[in-house]
Motif scaffolding. Structure first.
Motif, PDB file in Angstrom:
ATOM      1  N   GLU A 130      -0.069 -12.167  14.001  1.00  0.00           N
ATOM      2  CA  GLU A 130       0.650 -10.918  14.261  1.00  0.00           C
ATOM      3  C   GLU A 130       1.139 -10.283  12.958  1.00  0.00           C
ATOM      4  O   GLU A 130       1.137  -9.062  12.819  1.00  0.00           O
ATOM      5  N   ALA A 131       1.560 -11.104  12.018  1.00  0.00           N
ATOM      6  CA  ALA A 131       1.950 -10.585  10.697  1.00  0.00           C
ATOM      7  C   ALA A 131       0.738  -9.941  10.031  1.00  0.00           C
ATOM      8  O   ALA A 131       0.853  -8.873   9.425  1.00  0.00           O
ATOM      9  N   TYR A 132      -0.411 -10.580  10.175  1.00  0.00           N
ATOM     10  CA  TYR A 132      -1.672 -10.075   9.622  1.00  0.00           C
ATOM     11  C   TYR A 132      -1.967  -8.671  10.160  1.00  0.00           C
ATOM     12  O   TYR A 132      -2.416  -7.804   9.414  1.00  0.00           O
ATOM     13  N   GLN A 133      -1.701  -8.448  11.442  1.00  0.00           N
ATOM     14  CA  GLN A 133      -1.981  -7.141  12.054  1.00  0.00           C
ATOM     15  C   GLN A 133      -1.164  -6.026  11.409  1.00  0.00           C
ATOM     16  O   GLN A 133      -1.649  -4.901  11.275  1.00  0.00           O
ATOM     17  N   THR A 134       0.059  -6.321  10.981  1.00  0.00           N
ATOM     18  CA  THR A 134       0.873  -5.285  10.331  1.00  0.00           C
ATOM     19  C   THR A 134       0.305  -4.914   8.964  1.00  0.00           C
ATOM     20  O   THR A 134       0.356  -3.749   8.568  1.00  0.00           O
ATOM     21  N   VAL A 135      -0.251  -5.896   8.272  1.00  0.00           N
ATOM     22  CA  VAL A 135      -0.880  -5.624   6.975  1.00  0.00           C
ATOM     23  C   VAL A 135      -2.209  -4.898   7.191  1.00  0.00           C
ATOM     24  O   VAL A 135      -2.568  -3.991   6.435  1.00  0.00           O
ATOM     25  N   ASP A 136      -2.919  -5.285   8.236  1.00  0.00           N
ATOM     26  CA  ASP A 136      -4.181  -4.622   8.571  1.00  0.00           C
ATOM     27  C   ASP A 136      -3.947  -3.136   8.877  1.00  0.00           C
ATOM     28  O   ASP A 136      -4.736  -2.276   8.470  1.00  0.00           O
ATOM     29  N   PHE A 137      -2.854  -2.827   9.558  1.00  0.00           N
ATOM     30  CA  PHE A 137      -2.523  -1.431   9.852  1.00  0.00           C
ATOM     31  C   PHE A 137      -2.264  -0.654   8.559  1.00  0.00           C
ATOM     32  O   PHE A 137      -2.683   0.495   8.423  1.00  0.00           O
ATOM     33  N   LEU A 138      -1.596  -1.286   7.598  1.00  0.00           N
ATOM     34  CA  LEU A 138      -1.384  -0.642   6.298  1.00  0.00           C
ATOM     35  C   LEU A 138      -2.720  -0.355   5.630  1.00  0.00           C
ATOM     36  O   LEU A 138      -2.914   0.724   5.069  1.00  0.00           O
ATOM     37  N   GLU A 139      -3.651  -1.289   5.716  1.00  0.00           N
ATOM     38  CA  GLU A 139      -4.977  -1.044   5.130  1.00  0.00           C
ATOM     39  C   GLU A 139      -5.641   0.164   5.787  1.00  0.00           C
ATOM     40  O   GLU A 139      -6.213   1.015   5.098  1.00  0.00           O
ATOM     41  N   GLU A 140      -5.561   0.250   7.111  1.00  0.00           N
ATOM     42  CA  GLU A 140      -6.155   1.396   7.826  1.00  0.00           C
ATOM     43  C   GLU A 140      -5.548   2.713   7.348  1.00  0.00           C
ATOM     44  O   GLU A 140      -6.267   3.693   7.114  1.00  0.00           O
ATOM     45  N   GLN A 141      -4.232   2.748   7.233  1.00  0.00           N
ATOM     46  CA  GLN A 141      -3.548   3.975   6.804  1.00  0.00           C
ATOM     47  C   GLN A 141      -3.917   4.337   5.362  1.00  0.00           C
ATOM     48  O   GLN A 141      -4.102   5.509   5.037  1.00  0.00           O
ATOM     49  N   THR A 142      -4.037   3.343   4.529  1.00  0.00           N
ATOM     50  CA  THR A 142      -4.385   3.573   3.129  1.00  0.00           C
ATOM     51  C   THR A 142      -5.818   4.089   3.011  1.00  0.00           C
ATOM     52  O   THR A 142      -6.101   5.007   2.240  1.00  0.00           O
ATOM     53  N   ARG A 143      -6.722   3.504   3.796  1.00  0.00           N
ATOM     54  CA  ARG A 143      -8.111   3.993   3.814  1.00  0.00           C
ATOM     55  C   ARG A 143      -8.160   5.444   4.297  1.00  0.00           C
ATOM     56  O   ARG A 143      -8.915   6.254   3.755  1.00  0.00           O
ATOM     57  N   HIS A 144      -7.361   5.749   5.304  1.00  0.00           N
ATOM     58  CA  HIS A 144      -7.318   7.115   5.832  1.00  0.00           C
ATOM     59  C   HIS A 144      -6.907   8.098   4.730  1.00  0.00           C
ATOM     60  O   HIS A 144      -7.547   9.146   4.544  1.00  0.00           O
ATOM     61  N   CYS A 145      -5.877   7.753   3.986  1.00  0.00           N
ATOM     62  CA  CYS A 145      -5.403   8.654   2.923  1.00  0.00           C
ATOM     63  C   CYS A 145      -6.392   8.739   1.765  1.00  0.00           C
ATOM     64  O   CYS A 145      -6.483   9.781   1.116  1.00  0.00           O
ATOM     65  N   SER A 146      -7.132   7.687   1.522  1.00  0.00           N
ATOM     66  CA  SER A 146      -8.092   7.733   0.420  1.00  0.00           C
ATOM     67  C   SER A 146      -9.256   8.674   0.733  1.00  0.00           C
ATOM     68  O   SER A 146      -9.916   9.165  -0.176  1.00  0.00           O
ATOM     69  N   ARG A 147      -9.473   8.969   1.990  1.00  0.00           N
ATOM     70  CA  ARG A 147     -10.554   9.890   2.381  1.00  0.00           C
ATOM     71  C   ARG A 147     -10.289  11.328   1.918  1.00  0.00           C
ATOM     72  O   ARG A 147     -11.219  12.117   1.800  1.00  0.00           O
ATOM     73  N   PHE A 148      -9.029  11.647   1.683  1.00  0.00           N
ATOM     74  CA  PHE A 148      -8.701  13.004   1.265  1.00  0.00           C
ATOM     75  C   PHE A 148      -9.097  13.262  -0.186  1.00  0.00           C
ATOM     76  O   PHE A 148      -9.220  14.413  -0.603  1.00  0.00           O
ATOM     77  N   GLY A 149      -9.259  12.206  -0.962  1.00  0.00           N
ATOM     78  CA  GLY A 149      -9.723  12.325  -2.339  1.00  0.00           C
ATOM     79  C   GLY A 149      -8.795  13.108  -3.256  1.00  0.00           C
ATOM     80  O   GLY A 149      -9.246  13.764  -4.188  1.00  0.00           O
ATOM     81  N   ARG A 150      -7.523  13.032  -3.015  1.00  0.00           N
ATOM     82  CA  ARG A 150      -6.557  13.772  -3.841  1.00  0.00           C
ATOM     83  C   ARG A 150      -6.165  12.966  -5.072  1.00  0.00           C
ATOM     84  O   ARG A 150      -5.818  11.800  -4.976  1.00  0.00           O
ATOM     85  N   ALA A 151      -6.210  13.609  -6.207  1.00  0.00           N
ATOM     86  CA  ALA A 151      -5.922  12.937  -7.483  1.00  0.00           C
ATOM     87  C   ALA A 151      -4.508  12.359  -7.520  1.00  0.00           C
ATOM     88  O   ALA A 151      -4.282  11.301  -8.107  1.00  0.00           O
ATOM     89  N   GLU A 152      -3.549  13.022  -6.875  1.00  0.00           N
ATOM     90  CA  GLU A 152      -2.162  12.563  -6.894  1.00  0.00           C
ATOM     91  C   GLU A 152      -2.022  11.175  -6.266  1.00  0.00           C
ATOM     92  O   GLU A 152      -1.148  10.405  -6.632  1.00  0.00           O
ATOM     93  N   PHE A 153      -2.889  10.892  -5.288  1.00  0.00           N
ATOM     94  CA  PHE A 153      -2.834   9.609  -4.590  1.00  0.00           C
ATOM     95  C   PHE A 153      -3.758   8.568  -5.192  1.00  0.00           C
ATOM     96  O   PHE A 153      -3.592   7.379  -4.934  1.00  0.00           O
ATOM     97  N   ALA A 154      -4.747   8.990  -5.907  1.00  0.00           N
ATOM     98  CA  ALA A 154      -5.876   8.124  -6.273  1.00  0.00           C
ATOM     99  C   ALA A 154      -5.461   6.765  -6.841  1.00  0.00           C
ATOM    100  O   ALA A 154      -5.877   5.732  -6.321  1.00  0.00           O
ATOM    101  N   LYS A 155      -4.654   6.742  -7.871  1.00  0.00           N
ATOM    102  CA  LYS A 155      -4.330   5.470  -8.522  1.00  0.00           C
ATOM    103  C   LYS A 155      -3.468   4.581  -7.628  1.00  0.00           C
ATOM    104  O   LYS A 155      -3.800   3.414  -7.400  1.00  0.00           O
ATOM    105  N   LYS A 156      -2.346   5.116  -7.139  1.00  0.00           N
ATOM    106  CA  LYS A 156      -1.466   4.310  -6.290  1.00  0.00           C
ATOM    107  C   LYS A 156      -2.180   3.864  -5.027  1.00  0.00           C
ATOM    108  O   LYS A 156      -2.027   2.733  -4.578  1.00  0.00           O
TER     109      LYS A 156
END
Length: 175
Positions: A130-156
């Motif tokens: 169950e702890a793993y699922q919370t980290v997995d959700f963070l990965e999903e959200q991070t992948r979603h934001c990386s799709r926008f390809g915005r330079a401000e987000f790129a490194k972080k």
């Protein structure tokens, strides 16, 4: 007589200090080996090592403690990245920029809350899946934001995504 006693006491004190410093050095070296061994199993070795080494608690943690620290650090990184999204959202000059930033801000915040409020509780209860699922959700959200390809987000976003993937690998060692 007093000089002999003083010299003996001094030698005794020096030997205690030396043995304590040697045991601390050995413990730190052992934990450095644990960090290296743990991170060697991850996909992004350098990100894993540098992030775990950045937290002083890692130097004295066992695998379970190191994994909990990794989860906490993932939540902290999500919070930092949410700050970038918030700033971008507030300074948006068009609707699309605002909408993307808002989605990322909310996704990072929900993920951070999930890890801090639920994931760590599950972890402490040894409900690692169950702890793993919370980290997995963070990965999903991070992948979603990386799709926008915005330079401000790129490194972080890139570091967050890599570390999140590594945290999942580390967590999986406890299953």
């Amino acid at each position: 007589m007093a000089t002999k006693l003083d010299a003996s006491l001094l030698l005794f004190a020096i030997s205690i200090v030396m043995s304590l410093s040697l045991s601390t050095h050995c413990e730190t070296a052992a934990n450095e080996n644990l960090i290296a061994k743990t991170c060697n199993l991850t996909k992004f070795l350098a990100v894993c090592r540098s992030t775990l080494r950045s937290d002083p608690r890692s130097s004295s943690a066992n695998l379970t403690g190191l994994t909990r620290i990794a989860m906490e650090l993932a939540g902290n990184k999500a919070n930092d990245t949410a700050g970038v999204a918030f700033k971008r959202m507030n300074n948006a000059s068009d609707y699309m920029t605002w909408a993307e930033s808002s989605a990322c801000f909310n996704g990072y915040n929900i993920s951070m809350y999930g890890i801090k409020e639920k994931g760590l509780r599950y972890f402490d209860e040894r409900k690692y899946d169950e702890a793993y699922q919370t980290v997995d959700f963070l990965e999903e959200q991070t992948r979603h934001c990386s799709r926008f390809g915005r330079a401000e987000f790129a490194k972080k976003n890139s570091v967050l995504l890599r570390f999140t993937i590594d945290v999942k690998t580390i967590l999986h060692q406890l299953f």
